[in-house]
Design an enzyme around this catalytic site. Structure first.
Site, mmCIF file in Angstrom:
data_model
loop_
_atom_site.group_PDB
_atom_site.id
_atom_site.type_symbol
_atom_site.label_atom_id
_atom_site.label_comp_id
_atom_site.label_asym_id
_atom_site.label_seq_id
_atom_site.Cartn_x
_atom_site.Cartn_y
_atom_site.Cartn_z
ATOM 1 N N ARG A 89 0.815 -1.228 0.000
ATOM 2 C CA ARG A 89 0.000 0.000 0.000
ATOM 3 C C ARG A 89 0.841 1.267 0.000
ATOM 4 O O ARG A 89 0.289 2.343 -0.200
ATOM 5 C CB ARG A 89 -0.927 0.027 1.212
ATOM 6 C CG ARG A 89 -1.708 -1.237 1.441
ATOM 7 C CD ARG A 89 -2.854 -1.438 0.471
ATOM 8 N NE ARG A 89 -3.214 -2.858 0.474
ATOM 9 C CZ ARG A 89 -3.631 -3.541 -0.580
ATOM 10 N NH1 ARG A 89 -3.770 -2.955 -1.741
ATOM 11 N NH2 ARG A 89 -3.907 -4.822 -0.480
ATOM 12 N N THR B 293 -5.034 -6.030 9.965
ATOM 13 C CA THR B 293 -4.958 -4.558 9.995
ATOM 14 C C THR B 293 -4.191 -4.068 8.771
ATOM 15 O O THR B 293 -3.140 -3.457 8.890
ATOM 16 C CB THR B 293 -4.251 -4.114 11.283
ATOM 17 O OG1 THR B 293 -2.985 -4.819 11.362
ATOM 18 C CG2 THR B 293 -5.055 -4.441 12.512
ATOM 19 N N ASP C 252 -16.337 -12.415 4.624
ATOM 20 C CA ASP C 252 -15.026 -11.837 4.305
ATOM 21 C C ASP C 252 -15.116 -10.348 4.007
ATOM 22 O O ASP C 252 -14.397 -9.833 3.166
ATOM 23 C CB ASP C 252 -14.384 -12.584 3.117
ATOM 24 C CG ASP C 252 -12.913 -12.234 2.936
ATOM 25 O OD1 ASP C 252 -12.266 -11.858 3.933
ATOM 26 O OD2 ASP C 252 -12.416 -12.320 1.808
ATOM 27 N N ASN D 275 -13.766 -1.833 -1.369
ATOM 28 C CA ASN D 275 -12.658 -2.646 -0.891
ATOM 29 C C ASN D 275 -11.563 -1.697 -0.423
ATOM 30 O O ASN D 275 -11.839 -0.595 0.020
ATOM 31 C CB ASN D 275 -12.230 -3.627 -1.990
ATOM 32 C CG ASN D 275 -11.586 -4.886 -1.432
ATOM 33 O OD1 ASN D 275 -10.520 -4.819 -0.834
ATOM 34 N ND2 ASN D 275 -12.224 -6.029 -1.613
#
Lengths: 252, 527
Positions: B129, B239, B301, B387
């Site tokens: 990320r 996380t 999920d 998402n």
């Protein structure tokens, strides 16, 4: 650091340096290890090594997860009461391989080992639903004749719910048809190749590729052959879904 | 927000080339110094040079193709990296990441300055990320569970520290977030039943300062949301999306992921705290201050990790410190971020899995829509209504922008054992359509929607600007600029691949740039 007291209970506590990548499971060693496991371990840790009231889950055991060739397993067994302490180095490595195999299987169980049984509905109710909602486009003696011979029940379920994504073994889905009408000129119809907010392209009946830059004066009409299926997604109850599958399964 | 004293003092001693921490609390202009641009997660830039009336002249400034080098990746590495991370821009240098890699690029020209390659030992290389920066140092996570610190100036490694364990099937993908003298790291992994946690590391040494687990302590009242201590201690809650931070309240905000086992929930009856939660932590102690749970007892999920976006605004006739999330389960929440009190809970796409909301504003799952042996039809699907791609909030329009999907799939249980583990099920199939939505934070109602003409998903994040624009990738390969107030399309550029990250903007030498990634390539646009 927070929760020091909790550390002993928590699976993730001990890292050390990140170790080398997990080695591949040696299936022959795992098979030998399975026999040792069944002889000495299964009563307390269970058939699948998930644990019982008498012994903990070994798939979730940090000692097992971090073990290499019995190097951690051996000392752990020696430190535990009522455990087999005289396994040879090779036997320990084999048991470790068996447990690693169970761990790897668990880690991949998002993939089905066998197809789910989706034949739980009422075929008669499914036939009634079909007559009310599907018969305008489909016929059990026409396009759907023998459909249950072509597809397994899960694929049947997926095919009628999501004809574009189809399910395994399904044929290539039908492409949307598009008609493009320029401000001046004849409309052109064909199979949609690609569309976004800025251009549209199609392949016409002769196989010719055509494309246009989109603008407010260019009319674009897309017809998805599966639109009726898509609209039904908001209407189906789960009972409808199961009943229709049960009915389709009768079309052998 | 008022500037905390520590930031004001630190700013004076930071020389050129280093990150001035004051930048993290200022309106975004010449830099983009943290994952979300600033601490708020709004991805809203104060820049106005590019605006609706002149965006037509926005054109390509430079292209940079990330080259990982031959044989650099090591175990599990990708030969062709995909840039999912948001780049940082500090003092005219742009820093981008992909799994195992960091590149420094001239933000004016796209020329590479340095490249760092980590020799991987494995781990899932699904994405990275981005990076965090503290002073003259850069921090990033590797798939094989390391936190690596580099010198910002030359990309030389200072140290690396383990933050998780490959043997337990963890991996690392989050962008570290710097809050005061804390490097906040998250973890990933849902193949096995392992607990999620968040860590804080010392920026100088990398030493662990604290770890917060995504489960209560045994004996806590919240522990009753699990049937047993064993289930709780192996209950997931990763996380993997970076935090936001309010320096004035000194609270760190982040979401936690799905409970474990993922699909088969029969051996974890209860709400399963603190999985699927929006969490507020004290970054100095790692102590929980409050939580709000978007998906109690999730079996689909639907990680509630989507960026918790912070803004101060009027709601119900009162000025409040707010936090908003468009959650993966299809629900939009506005909370008071001082307390976690829910103010708005509404669907931003139509869903079929709830029985309404409880007294706290948390959706109540319909047990009939839990996965079944013969399948159950659920919307949204596993990919979710949203998402990880970051949303945006514009204080100019008062609109929360989210890339939203309406999707269906069938969820199956594969393992009927009394003690399922791992996933023990999955979803299959699917119809989906994707749209850019603008949600009024005061009501939770969708003010405007632009549905992309082609079906399928998008993995583009969003950017809004004071110039009155929103940037997004579409379901094709276009980067699109829209009017933030109306959703009208004003500009686009066709790229070679779909947008794969959150677009950013910055101004250098009086020129405003917009930069987005498509696969392994960064595209920069300016006027």
């Amino acid at each position: 650091m927070r929760r020091v007291g909790l550390a002993v209970l928590t699976a993730a506590v001990a890292f050390g340096q990140a170790g080398p990548a997990r080695p591949e499971v040696d299936t022959e060693a795992a098979e030998r290890g399975k026999h040792i496991y069944l002889q000495f371990c299964v009563n307390c840790h269970g058939n699948l090594a998930k644990g019982t009231d008498q012994g903990p889950d070994l798939i979730r055991s940090v000692v097992v997860l971090q073990d290499r060739e019995g190097g951690k397993l051996g000392p752990a067994l020696i430190g535990l009461p009522n455990h087999k302490r005289d396994l040879t180095k090779r036997q320990l490595a084999d048991v470790s391989q068996f447990l690693k195999q169970r761990i790897e299987e668990t880690s991949k169980n998002r993939n089905a080992v066998k197809p789910p049984n989706v034949l739980t509905g009422d075929a008669k109710a499914g036939q009634a639903y079909f007559g009310a909602k599907c018969a305008a486009c489909h016929s059990p003696s026409g396009d759907l004749a023998g459909i249950a011979r072509k597809y397994d029940p899960v694929t049947l379920q997926q095919r009628f719910l999501f004809p574009r994504s189809g399910g395994r073994g399904a044929p290539t889905p039908k492409r949307p048809q598009v008609t493009v009408t320029p401000a001046s000129g004849e409309p052109v119809t064909g199979a949609l190749e690609r569309i976004d907010d800025f251009s549209v392209s199609l392949r016409d009946a002769s196989g010719e590729y055509r494309s246009w830059k989109r603008n407010p004066d260019l009319r674009v009409d897309v017809v998805d052959p599966y639109s009726a299926h898509n609209e039904l997604l908001d209407e189906y109850t789960d009972a409808d879904m199961h009943n229709v599958v049960a009915y389709l399964e009768t079309l052998k | 927000m008022r500037l905390p004293a520590f930031i004001a003092c630190a700013a004076a001693v930071f020389a050129q080339g280093l990150l001035d921490p004051a930048k993290l609390s200022q309106p975004l202009g010449d830099s983009w110094p943290t994952y979300n641009g600033d601490y708020t997660g709004r991805r809203y830039s104060a820049l106005t040079k590019i605006a609706p009336h002149n965006i037509a002249s926005l054109s390509l400034a430079w292209v940079y193709r990330a080259n990982p080098g031959q044989g650099a990746a090591g175990a599990g590495g990708n030969a062709s990296p995909v840039i999912k991370g948001t780049p940082l821009v500090i003092n005219g240098v742009l820093y981008l990441t992909a799994p195992d890699h960091v590149w420094a690029v001239d933000a004016r020209s796209g020329r590479e300055i340095w490249h760092y390659a980590w020799k991987s030992k494995g781990g899932l290389h699904i994405g990275n990320r981005g990076a965090g920066v503290w002073g003259g140092y850069l921090y990033f996570e590797t798939p094989d569970c390391n936190l690596v610190s580099l010198n910002l100036r030359d990309g030389k490694e200072r140290w690396h520290k383990p933050i998780c364990d490959l043997d337990q099937f963890y991996y690392a993908s989050a962008a570290p977030v710097v809050a005061k003298n804390h490097i906040i790291t998250g973890v990933s992994g849902d193949d096995l039943d392992i607990p999620g946690y968040l860590e804080s590391h010392d920026p100088e040494t990398g030493d662990l300062q604290w770890r917060w687990y995504a489960h209560p302590n045994p004996g806590d009242p919240e522990a009753k949301t699990w049937p047993s201590v064993d289930a709780m201690m192996h209950g997931g809650g990763m996380t993997w999306v970076p935090s936001t931070y309010d320096p004035e309240l000194n609270l760190l905000y982040f979401g936690t992921g799905n409970p474990q086992p993922v699909i088969a929930g029969k051996a974890r009856k209860g709400a399963n705290l603190y999985t699927e939660c929006i969490i507020a932590l004290n970054p100095d102690t790692g102590k929980l201050v409050w939580y709000f749970q978007p998906s109690p007892h999730d079996t689909h999920d639907w990680d509630a990790v989507q960026t918790p976006v912070l803004f101060d605004a009027d709601i119900g006739g009162q000025r409040r410190k707010l936090l908003a999330q468009a959650s993966r389960n299809g629900w939009f929440f506005v909370l008071d971020r001082t307390s976690g009190q829910n103010l708005i809970a509404s669907e931003y796409v139509k869903t079929n899995w709830t029985q309404g909301v409880d007294a706290k504003g948390q959706p109540v799952p319909n047990p009939a829509k839990e996965p079944q042996l013969d399948g159950v039809l659920v919307t949204p699907n596993q990919g979710g209504a949203a998402n990880w791609p970051p949303p945006s909030f514009s204080p100019t329009t008062g609109l929360f922008y989210v890339s939203a999907a309406r999707a269906f799939s069938v969820y199956y249980i594969y393992d009927d054992d009394d003690k399922p583990e791992g996933w023990s099920g999955n979803d299959r199939g699917g119809f989906s359509e994707t749209m850019l939505e603008a949600i009024d934070y005061k009501t939770g109602k969708v003010r405007w929607t632009h549905k992309w003409p082609a079906n399928g998903g998008t993995r583009s994040g969003l950017l809004s600007t004071a110039g009155g624009l929103v940037f997004s990738g579409d379901t094709g390969t276009n980067l699109v600029g829209l009017d933030a107030a109306t959703g009208a399309i004003l500009w686009h550029a066709g790229l070679h691949a779909p947008v794969t990250n959150g677009p950013i903007t910055y101004e250098l030498d009086g020129i405003q740039y917009v930069v987005a990634a498509a696969g392994d390539t960064l595209y920069a646009f300016s006027q």
